[in-house]
Design a protein around this motif. Sequence first.
Motif, PDB file in Angstrom:
ATOM      1  N   HIS A  39     -29.388  -2.514 -40.074  1.00 23.22           N
ATOM      2  CA  HIS A  39     -30.489  -2.117 -39.198  1.00 23.22           C
ATOM      3  C   HIS A  39     -31.747  -1.774 -39.998  1.00 23.22           C
ATOM      4  CE1 HIS A  39     -28.434  -2.792 -35.596  1.00 23.22           C
ATOM      5  NE2 HIS A  39     -27.602  -1.779 -35.658  1.00 23.22           N
ATOM      6  N   ARG A  40     -31.597  -1.407 -41.257  1.00 19.62           N
ATOM      7  CA  ARG A  40     -32.784  -1.271 -42.106  1.00 19.62           C
ATOM      8  C   ARG A  40     -33.394  -2.647 -42.337  1.00 19.62           C
ATOM      9  NH1 ARG A  40     -34.035  -1.178 -47.631  1.00 19.62           N
ATOM     10  NH2 ARG A  40     -31.860  -1.092 -48.340  1.00 19.62           N
ATOM     11  N   ALA A  41     -32.548  -3.669 -42.449  1.00 18.81           N
ATOM     12  CA  ALA A  41     -33.072  -5.034 -42.557  1.00 18.81           C
ATOM     13  C   ALA A  41     -33.857  -5.408 -41.308  1.00 18.81           C
ATOM     14  CB  ALA A  41     -31.924  -6.021 -42.775  1.00 18.81           C
ATOM     15  N   ASP A  42     -33.352  -5.024 -40.135  1.00 18.62           N
ATOM     16  CA  ASP A  42     -34.075  -5.263 -38.882  1.00 18.62           C
ATOM     17  C   ASP A  42     -35.442  -4.586 -38.909  1.00 18.62           C
ATOM     18  OD1 ASP A  42     -31.992  -6.711 -37.569  1.00 18.62           O
ATOM     19  OD2 ASP A  42     -31.013  -4.842 -37.023  1.00 18.62           O
ATOM     20  N   ALA A  43     -35.449  -3.324 -39.328  1.00 19.35           N
ATOM     21  CA  ALA A  43     -36.698  -2.568 -39.354  1.00 19.35           C
ATOM     22  C   ALA A  43     -37.682  -3.151 -40.367  1.00 19.35           C
ATOM     23  CB  ALA A  43     -36.413  -1.105 -39.679  1.00 19.35           C
ATOM     24  N   ALA A  44     -37.169  -3.546 -41.525  1.00 18.30           N
ATOM     25  CA  ALA A  44     -38.038  -4.105 -42.561  1.00 18.30           C
ATOM     26  C   ALA A  44     -38.687  -5.402 -42.100  1.00 18.30           C
ATOM     27  CB  ALA A  44     -37.231  -4.336 -43.842  1.00 18.30           C
ATOM     28  N   GLY A  84     -42.582  -5.994 -41.575  1.00 14.17           N
ATOM     29  CA  GLY A  84     -43.142  -6.896 -42.574  1.00 14.17           C
ATOM     30  C   GLY A  84     -43.129  -6.335 -43.973  1.00 14.17           C
ATOM     31  N   VAL A  85     -42.080  -5.569 -44.308  1.00 19.16           N
ATOM     32  CA  VAL A  85     -41.978  -4.991 -45.643  1.00 19.16           C
ATOM     33  C   VAL A  85     -40.738  -5.550 -46.345  1.00 19.16           C
ATOM     34  CG1 VAL A  85     -43.166  -2.886 -44.943  1.00 19.16           C
ATOM     35  CG2 VAL A  85     -40.664  -2.964 -44.841  1.00 19.16           C
ATOM     36  N   ALA A  86     -40.702  -5.355 -47.643  1.00 17.18           N
ATOM     37  CA  ALA A  86     -39.600  -5.897 -48.448  1.00 17.18           C
ATOM     38  C   ALA A  86     -38.285  -5.211 -48.105  1.00 17.18           C
ATOM     39  CB  ALA A  86     -39.919  -5.725 -49.931  1.00 17.18           C
ATOM     40  N   PHE A  87     -37.204  -5.959 -48.274  1.00 15.69           N
ATOM     41  CA  PHE A  87     -35.862  -5.421 -48.058  1.00 15.69           C
ATOM     42  C   PHE A  87     -34.968  -5.861 -49.202  1.00 15.69           C
ATOM     43  CE2 PHE A  87     -31.508  -6.270 -46.501  1.00 15.69           C
ATOM     44  CZ  PHE A  87     -31.143  -4.978 -46.162  1.00 15.69           C
ATOM     45  N   ASP A  88     -34.337  -4.903 -49.838  1.00 16.52           N
ATOM     46  CA  ASP A  88     -33.305  -5.226 -50.818  1.00 16.52           C
ATOM     47  C   ASP A  88     -32.241  -4.133 -50.786  1.00 16.52           C
ATOM     48  OD1 ASP A  88     -34.347  -3.059 -52.281  1.00 16.52           O
ATOM     49  OD2 ASP A  88     -35.582  -4.357 -53.521  1.00 16.52           O
ATOM     50  N   THR A 116     -28.972 -10.564 -51.535  1.00 19.61           N
ATOM     51  CA  THR A 116     -29.567  -9.930 -50.360  1.00 19.61           C
ATOM     52  C   THR A 116     -29.924 -10.970 -49.301  1.00 19.61           C
ATOM     53  OG1 THR A 116     -30.416  -8.031 -51.597  1.00 19.61           O
ATOM     54  CG2 THR A 116     -31.493  -8.530 -49.512  1.00 19.61           C
ATOM     55  N   ASP A 117     -30.446 -12.107 -49.736  1.00 24.00           N
ATOM     56  CA  ASP A 117     -30.773 -13.170 -48.789  1.00 24.00           C
ATOM     57  C   ASP A 117     -29.506 -13.767 -48.181  1.00 24.00           C
ATOM     58  OD1 ASP A 117     -33.726 -13.359 -48.942  1.00 24.00           O
ATOM     59  OD2 ASP A 117     -33.318 -13.784 -51.035  1.00 24.00           O
ATOM     60  N   LEU A 118     -28.484 -13.940 -48.991  1.00 26.60           N
ATOM     61  CA  LEU A 118     -27.214 -14.445 -48.482  1.00 26.60           C
ATOM     62  C   LEU A 118     -26.672 -13.511 -47.403  1.00 26.60           C
ATOM     63  CD1 LEU A 118     -25.296 -16.843 -49.126  1.00 26.60           C
ATOM     64  CD2 LEU A 118     -24.048 -15.279 -50.639  1.00 26.60           C
ATOM     65  N   LEU A 119     -26.730 -12.215 -47.666  1.00 26.49           N
ATOM     66  CA  LEU A 119     -26.256 -11.224 -46.706  1.00 26.49           C
ATOM     67  C   LEU A 119     -27.032 -11.303 -45.399  1.00 26.49           C
ATOM     68  CD1 LEU A 119     -24.596  -8.653 -45.966  1.00 26.49           C
ATOM     69  CD2 LEU A 119     -26.447  -7.321 -47.033  1.00 26.49           C
ATOM     70  N   THR A 120     -28.352 -11.350 -45.482  1.00 27.16           N
ATOM     71  CA  THR A 120     -29.143 -11.335 -44.252  1.00 27.16           C
ATOM     72  C   THR A 120     -29.020 -12.651 -43.472  1.00 27.16           C
ATOM     73  OG1 THR A 120     -31.111 -11.922 -45.563  1.00 27.16           O
ATOM     74  CG2 THR A 120     -30.798  -9.595 -45.020  1.00 27.16           C
ATOM     75  N   VAL A 121     -28.794 -13.750 -44.153  1.00 27.55           N
ATOM     76  CA  VAL A 121     -28.556 -15.013 -43.442  1.00 27.55           C
ATOM     77  C   VAL A 121     -27.208 -14.971 -42.736  1.00 27.55           C
ATOM     78  CG1 VAL A 121     -28.073 -17.478 -43.782  1.00 27.55           C
ATOM     79  CG2 VAL A 121     -30.086 -16.446 -44.837  1.00 27.55           C
ATOM     80  N   ILE A 122     -26.176 -14.502 -43.426  1.00 27.19           N
ATOM     81  CA  ILE A 122     -24.842 -14.446 -42.826  1.00 27.19           C
ATOM     82  C   ILE A 122     -24.829 -13.484 -41.640  1.00 27.19           C
ATOM     83  CG2 ILE A 122     -22.451 -13.729 -43.250  1.00 27.19           C
ATOM     84  CD1 ILE A 122     -23.233 -16.473 -44.384  1.00 27.19           C
TER      85      ILE A 122
END
Length: 267
Positions: A136-141, A145-149, A231-237
């Motif tokens: 959900h932090r990824a959703d918020a980021a 429009g801010v970076a997420f890692d 991180t990108d793999l995680l958010t795509v999955i």
Amino acid sequence: MTLQGSLSHEAYCAQIVDETTKFRAILRDAELSATVPTCPDWTLADLARHLGGAHRWVAALVATRAATDIDEADIPEGDGPGTDDAAALDAWLADGAEQAVAALREAGPDAGVWTWAPVRRAGFWARRMTHETVIHRADAARTAGVAFDVPPEVAADCLEEWLQLCALPLATEHRAEAAAQLFGPGRSLHLHATDTPPELNAEWLLDLTGDRLAHRRTHEKATVAVRGPLTDLLTVIYRRQPADSGRVEVLGERVVFDRWLEWASFG
């Protein structure tokens, strides 16, 4: 099914606080009425209330050693502040995370408590709330429009937990029609994080040849492979970033991966 995590109970507890702190920091500089692209029925304020409510629900389950589910409507302040005042929402989020972590630390990982999974221990909720907060932090980021890692060990465990949950019988039963399209002879999926050290073993082979998911951590050829930073793999999955974003490569039979994304959902 063990649903075993790779972090300690205390590490999960500390991560819940850290992830919530980062989530709150995003909200402080964002428009709370903005629509969340990955949860389009919610505004950013709705997303915050969902997350804070989940923390309080888990706090109540663990603190009472609940043997059955607790209705979220019965959780004190579970719906959040009466308004979307930013300061009030921020304080409510911080308090909810602290309640959850205090209950989890007091209980320890092996305390018996109701969960919706086969493992009925408090440790399940420490891990689940860590990754609930990460995603959900990824959703918020993305909304702001801010970076997420994410720390690599947390991201790898988050992805591993997702695969463990997808391997539960209830996952196949829940989405039987999509499962029928996904599983079958000669179908497999390889996930490969390209930016992690070998000791993290951030590669997964998803065996889709049976009637439910089996997976293992390995480098192995598959029907389709997805490669990119962890991180990108995680958010795509997790369907928090499009596979066509340019951040990952999809190699092989794309239709198998598309069917995976259609099937693998909490919805």
